[in-house]
Design a protein around this motif. Structure first.
Motif, mmCIF file in Angstrom:
data_model
loop_
_atom_site.group_PDB
_atom_site.id
_atom_site.type_symbol
_atom_site.label_atom_id
_atom_site.label_comp_id
_atom_site.label_asym_id
_atom_site.label_seq_id
_atom_site.Cartn_x
_atom_site.Cartn_y
_atom_site.Cartn_z
ATOM 1 N N UNK A 1 -13.077 -3.955 -31.470
ATOM 2 C CA UNK A 1 -13.829 -4.895 -32.291
ATOM 3 C C UNK A 1 -15.328 -4.595 -32.233
ATOM 4 N N UNK B 1 -17.699 -0.634 -39.691
ATOM 5 C CA UNK B 1 -16.468 -0.662 -40.473
ATOM 6 C C UNK B 1 -16.432 -2.035 -41.133
ATOM 7 N N UNK C 1 -15.394 -5.630 -42.651
ATOM 8 C CA UNK C 1 -14.555 -6.620 -41.991
ATOM 9 C C UNK C 1 -13.105 -6.547 -42.432
ATOM 10 N N UNK C 2 -12.902 -6.332 -43.718
ATOM 11 C CA UNK C 2 -11.527 -6.341 -44.209
ATOM 12 C C UNK C 2 -10.743 -5.210 -43.552
ATOM 13 N N UNK C 3 -11.385 -4.054 -43.401
ATOM 14 C CA UNK C 3 -10.722 -2.927 -42.745
ATOM 15 C C UNK C 3 -10.454 -3.244 -41.280
ATOM 16 N N UNK C 4 -11.377 -4.000 -40.655
ATOM 17 C CA UNK C 4 -11.173 -4.372 -39.243
ATOM 18 C C UNK C 4 -9.886 -5.151 -39.072
ATOM 19 N N UNK C 5 -9.654 -6.097 -39.983
ATOM 20 C CA UNK C 5 -8.436 -6.901 -39.886
ATOM 21 C C UNK C 5 -7.213 -6.003 -39.983
ATOM 22 N N UNK D 1 -6.948 -2.833 -39.196
ATOM 23 C CA UNK D 1 -6.804 -2.061 -37.964
ATOM 24 C C UNK D 1 -6.193 -2.924 -36.875
ATOM 25 N N UNK D 2 -6.715 -4.154 -36.706
ATOM 26 C CA UNK D 2 -6.208 -4.996 -35.625
ATOM 27 C C UNK D 2 -4.734 -5.351 -35.827
ATOM 28 N N UNK E 1 -2.513 -3.538 -37.486
ATOM 29 C CA UNK E 1 -1.709 -2.335 -37.275
ATOM 30 C C UNK E 1 -1.573 -2.009 -35.790
ATOM 31 N N UNK E 2 -2.645 -2.246 -35.042
ATOM 32 C CA UNK E 2 -2.576 -1.978 -33.603
ATOM 33 C C UNK E 2 -1.464 -2.810 -32.969
#
Lengths: 329, 325
Positions: A275, A283, A285-289, A291-292, A294-295
């Motif tokens: 994060x 990166x 914010x939308x991409x952060x969500x 990634x999180x 998918x992790x």
């Protein structure tokens, strides 16, 4: 073979290391003492609650109400302090309330045989509703100055929330690794029926793990409150997602019975670095969500794949044994 | 074979995360390096940290678009974090901005008390602070549309409507959103505006809703309990558009119904144009506000003098001036 073992045993720490290297290369602002302490302080709330979640998930359960317990205990502490109750007593009452909420979860799970997912999902919404109802949706503020030390203070150069998280992990480690109850927790998660037959009081274990989760959420709630210095009815919303992801990432099986609390530390740090690193490297914010999310899926997929592999290996062994027996006879 | 696969999965997990984030950040990484060379030399590019309330809210998306536009024309690089309405996350973002050494922070604070300490820390690091929408201590400039003024602007029109078309008496419903504290001021503005022109109007129902779904459900409920209601004012267009849908569903399309909101969203504009019951909205032009924010931030970094506060007037949009949109 050795490399394989290394991978399965220390894979999570390698991921952690790789991420540190990765973000250090991407941004100069990442590997600075300031930022590293930021990360530690930022994961402290989630990390503290993750210890409780580890207990719960080791028994094969889950606690979705963690974020709401964090919110309610924070609001409770805040309201009590605003009413003039001394901070220490307000905090104690909030911690007891946290334990009671955990016990209530376990009570419904144990006595009515409702799946933990449903019980704690319902509790998540109910408790959040209570937090909004009590505050009328408004932040509660105006605490004694000294209260901020819990969330904003330092001991030497180490932020106090980080010390609290460290103590939580230490206590969790000792309980799980050095005490009988730890073995029983693993046992219940590994095979509940077998544990019951061997004389373990399964209900008692469940009461224990959910109240531990409640207590640690209470502590997390108080730390969060002190950090924001303002009681937010929304505090802790969707933290269950971060907490569960961290625990699963740390190698605790969602089916229970397997996983180490040391792995959870790595899981928590990975979430924090992910994060923090994504913000620093900008990166969106939308991409952060994405990634999180998918992790979480990948971590669980990894776990489930391992489980099914073990299960099939188990059958193979049994079949081999049976074949051997047949040959002998 | 199976053990081999196991390693594959692990590597997959590993690389997936890496590729994903590197795919997103490659471009920024390059900028980063340029930046590191330029900044110590007192170069032209400045870095601004941005934290607004919630990027799931179209208003803040528009504000951010304005900020992006402003940054593009003023050679500023942005570091954006969405706190998703979580105060703790917003505090974290400011800490990260400080650690990353930004020159200025544009912040729409979720809670002024909670942000006070961390913003003071930012100020101690000589970071300029532009407060957007919510006033915070320690800010260098407060850029806003006054919440009360927004509410008052739409409230006045509703009040005049009640005075002129409903004989000064009507049952009114307000769609508010008490979960965000500052919106309470907007609601107060709506009430003040209505009572100024229609002191006898009764606020018969208040419900919380910020989007069309909630607005429709709440209004259907309100209309069932209180069919006399002719005026609905929302703290934003989202909820009020839901109210419009509810009125249309129940076949209540009399000429004397007034529905209005705030934000001047494209749908609200088109409803006003198409002669629906949606009579008015308030234009707070978040895009322009975003450009202003960057403008002030850059001026502050350069050491130019700016006012303590800058307030834009909310613009009322009705049938009369909607053709301008």
């Amino acid at each position: 073979m050795r490399i394989r073992e290394l991978f399965s045993k220390y894979g999570i720490y390698m991921v952690l290391l790789l991420m540190v290297v990765f973000f250090s290369v991407l941004s100069e602002a990442f590997l600075t003492p300031d930022n590293l302490f930021n990360i530690l302080r930022q994961v402290a709330v989630v990390g503290t609650a993750a210890v409780g979640m580890t207990f719960v998930m080791l028994t094969g359960g889950i606690d979705l109400s963690v974020g709401s317990i964090i919110g309610v205990t924070g609001i409770l502490t805040a309201s009590l302090m605003v009413m003039g109750v001394p901070a220490v007593i307000a905090v104690l009452i909030a911690l007891i309330a946290g334990v009671l909420m955990g016990l209530l979860n376990a009570f419904i799970i144990n006595e009515f045989n409702v799946p933990p997912l449903i019980v704690t999902l319902g509790m998540m919404t109910t408790l959040r509703g209570i937090a909004y109802l009590v505050t009328g949706g408004m932040p509660v503020f105006g605490f004694p100055e000294s209260f901020t030390i819990l969330g904003q203070g330092y001991l030497g150069i180490i932020p106090i929330p980080v010390i609290i998280m460290g103590l939580a992990f230490l206590a969790g480690y000792i309980l799980l690794d050095k005490f009988t109850i730890g073995r029983h927790i693993y046992g219940v998660g590994g095979n509940e029926e077998a544990s019951r037959l061997s004389g373990v009081n399964v209900k008692k274990i469940k009461y224990f793990v959910y109240s531990v989760s409640g207590l640690l959420c209470g502590i997390a709630g108080v730390v969060l409150l002190s950090r924001t210095n303002s009681g937010q009815p929304k505090a802790g919303t969707s933290y269950e997602m971060d907490i569960i992801t961290a625990v699963v990432l740390g190698g605790v099986s969602i089916k229970g019975g397997e996983g180490k609390i040391t792995g959870v530390i790595a899981g928590v740090l990975i979430m924090g670095i992910l994060s923090n690193g994504m913000i620093i490297t900008n990166v969106g914010d939308y991409a952060q969500r994405i990634v999180q999310g998918l992790v979480l899926i990948l971590a669980v997929a990894f776990d489930c794949y391992n489980q099914s592999r073990k299960a099939s290996a188990g059958t193979l062994i049994r079949e081999n044994k049976a074949a051997a027996l047949n040959e002998n006879s | 074979m199976k053990q081999l696969k196991r390693i594959h999965i692990l590597i997959l997990v590993l690389t997936f995360v890496m590729i994903l984030s590197s795919g997103c950040t490659n471009k920024v990484a390059d900028e980063d390096k340029n930046d590191a060379r330029q900044l110590p030399a007192g170069g032209k590019e400045v870095v601004i940290g941005v934290s607004v309330l919630d990027l799931a809210n179209p208003y803040y998306v528009q504000l951010l678009n304005g900020i992006r536009q402003g940054a593009a024309t003023r050679n500023a690089r942005l570091m954006i974090d969405d706190p998703k309405s979580d105060v703790n996350r917003q505090i974290q973002a400011v800490e990260e901005f400080i650690a990353a050494g930004v020159d200025a922070i544009i912040i729409a604070a979720l809670d002024q008390n909670a942000l006070e300490d961390v913003l003071k820390k930012a100020k101690d690091h000589d970071i300029k602070i532009v407060a957007q929408s919510t006033k915070v201590d320690n800010c260098d400039i407060f850029v806003s549309f006054d919440e009360w003024d927004m509410g008052y602007t739409i409230g006045q029109v509703a009040g005049r409507w009640i005075r002129d078309k409903l004989g000064g008496q009507s049952q009114v419903a307000i769609l508010n959103y008490p979960r965000i504290a500052q919106i309470a001021k907007r609601e107060k503005g709506i009430r003040d505006g209505i009572s100024e022109y229609a002191p006898k109007a009764a606020i018969a129902a208040v419900a919380s809703s910020a989007n069309p779904e909630e607005g429709e459900a709440a209004t259907l409920q309100i209309l069932k309990q209180n069919p006399e209601i002719k005026v609905v004012v929302g703290i934003n267009d989202g909820g009020a558009l839901g109210a419009l849908a509810a009125f249309e569903k129940m076949g209540k399309t009399a000429d004397d119904v007034f529905i209005g909101g705030i934000d001047a969203t494209p749908e609200a504009i088109s409803r006003i144009k198409s002669d629906s019951l949606y009579r008015a909205t308030v234009d707070i032009n978040p895009f322009y506000n975003g450009i202003l924010d960057v403008d002030f931030a850059v001026k502050l970094i350069k050491g130019q003098i700016v006012p303590d506060a800058h307030s834009e007037n909310a613009v009322l949009v009705t049938k009369e001036n909607v053709h301008m949109y």
